[in-house]
Design a protein around this motif. Structure first.
Motif, PDB file in Angstrom:
ATOM      1  N   SER A   2       0.829  -0.993  -0.117  1.00  0.00           N
ATOM      2  CA  SER A   2       0.044   0.099  -0.124  1.00  0.00           C
ATOM      3  C   SER A   2       0.891   1.088  -0.167  1.00  0.00           C
ATOM      4  N   ILE A   3       0.314   2.263  -0.614  1.00  0.00           N
ATOM      5  CA  ILE A   3       1.017   3.649  -0.653  1.00  0.00           C
ATOM      6  C   ILE A   3       0.408   4.396   0.353  1.00  0.00           C
ATOM      7  N   LEU A  54       1.324   3.062  12.956  1.00  0.00           N
ATOM      8  CA  LEU A  54       0.375   2.544  12.250  1.00  0.00           C
ATOM      9  C   LEU A  54       0.227   3.418  10.847  1.00  0.00           C
ATOM     10  N   PRO A  55       0.272   2.696   9.738  1.00  0.00           N
ATOM     11  CA  PRO A  55       0.310   3.491   8.486  1.00  0.00           C
ATOM     12  C   PRO A  55      -1.192   3.600   8.057  1.00  0.00           C
ATOM     13  N   VAL A  56      -1.402   4.824   7.797  1.00  0.00           N
ATOM     14  CA  VAL A  56      -3.009   5.610   7.250  1.00  0.00           C
ATOM     15  C   VAL A  56      -2.585   6.155   6.163  1.00  0.00           C
ATOM     16  N   GLN A  57      -3.434   5.522   5.254  1.00  0.00           N
ATOM     17  CA  GLN A  57      -3.101   6.049   3.887  1.00  0.00           C
ATOM     18  C   GLN A  57      -3.492   7.459   3.675  1.00  0.00           C
ATOM     19  N   GLN A  58      -4.866   7.805   4.128  1.00  0.00           N
ATOM     20  CA  GLN A  58      -5.201   9.133   3.969  1.00  0.00           C
ATOM     21  C   GLN A  58      -5.433   9.764   5.716  1.00  0.00           C
ATOM     22  N   PRO A  59      -4.233  10.346   6.348  1.00  0.00           N
ATOM     23  CA  PRO A  59      -4.627  10.822   7.721  1.00  0.00           C
ATOM     24  C   PRO A  59      -5.690  11.846   7.871  1.00  0.00           C
TER      25      PRO A  59
END
Length: 174
Positions: A2-3, A54-59
């Motif tokens: 994921s990006i 935690l990776p969030v794609q759209q913070p």
């Protein structure tokens, strides 16, 4: 793979950068500025609990969604409380229910009829009935108190109910 959108400060940075817009969203949903501030504060605390890595794609979108959900919950709670709780002054002008003198006289007369019907019963039967109906005791507990079996208590209660049933026509005549 994921990006993810990597901002220098992650969710916290996105939240602080858009705090005014988040508060505006909360205000639009709750309708009250002070509640909107509380919602935004609660959202910030919830986001601070999210694992830092935690990776969030759209913070930014994630922050808006958290604020939106909390604001909706707050609005629902307000509406529920408004339906359940009334302000203190709303009941001041409502008259207390009062019967007429005739209704009081009829009620007193009915109590006399019931008392006379129960008074004609043996003392132990009346006591068993009163303990069961007014005292809320079980038949077993009444039997232990009176020193008799639960079956006899059942019979005594049945006799009292039959005595009251026989005087029902007097109560309905009024």
């Amino acid at each position: 793979m994921s990006i993810t959108n990597h901002e220098p400060a992650g969710l916290g940075g996105a939240f602080l950068a858009h705090r005014a817009k988040l508060q505006g969203l909360a205000h639009k949903i709750t309708g009250r500025r002070e509640l909107a501030e509380d919602v935004v504060q609660e959202a910030f605390l919830k986001l601070a609990d999210v694992a830092p890595g935690l990776p969030v794609q759209q913070p930014i979108g994630y922050c808006f969604q958290v604020v939106r959900n909390l604001a909706i919950d707050c609005r629902r709670r307000m509406m529920l409380e408004a339906g359940v709780f009334a302000d203190g002054e709303s009941g001041e002008h409502i008259a207390a229910p009062q019967g007429t003198p005739e209704q009081y006289a009829i009620s007193r007369q009915n109590l006399v009829i019931v008392d006379e019907a129960l008074g004609r019963l043996p003392a132990r039967t009346r006591q068993a009935f009163e303990l069961y109906r007014m005292g809320g005791l079980t038949q077993r507990a009444i039997g232990e108190r009176l020193g008799v079996s639960a079956a006899l208590v059942n019979t005594m209660i049945r006799d009292a109910v039959q005595a009251l049933t026989r005087c029902r026509h007097l109560l309905e005549a009024e």
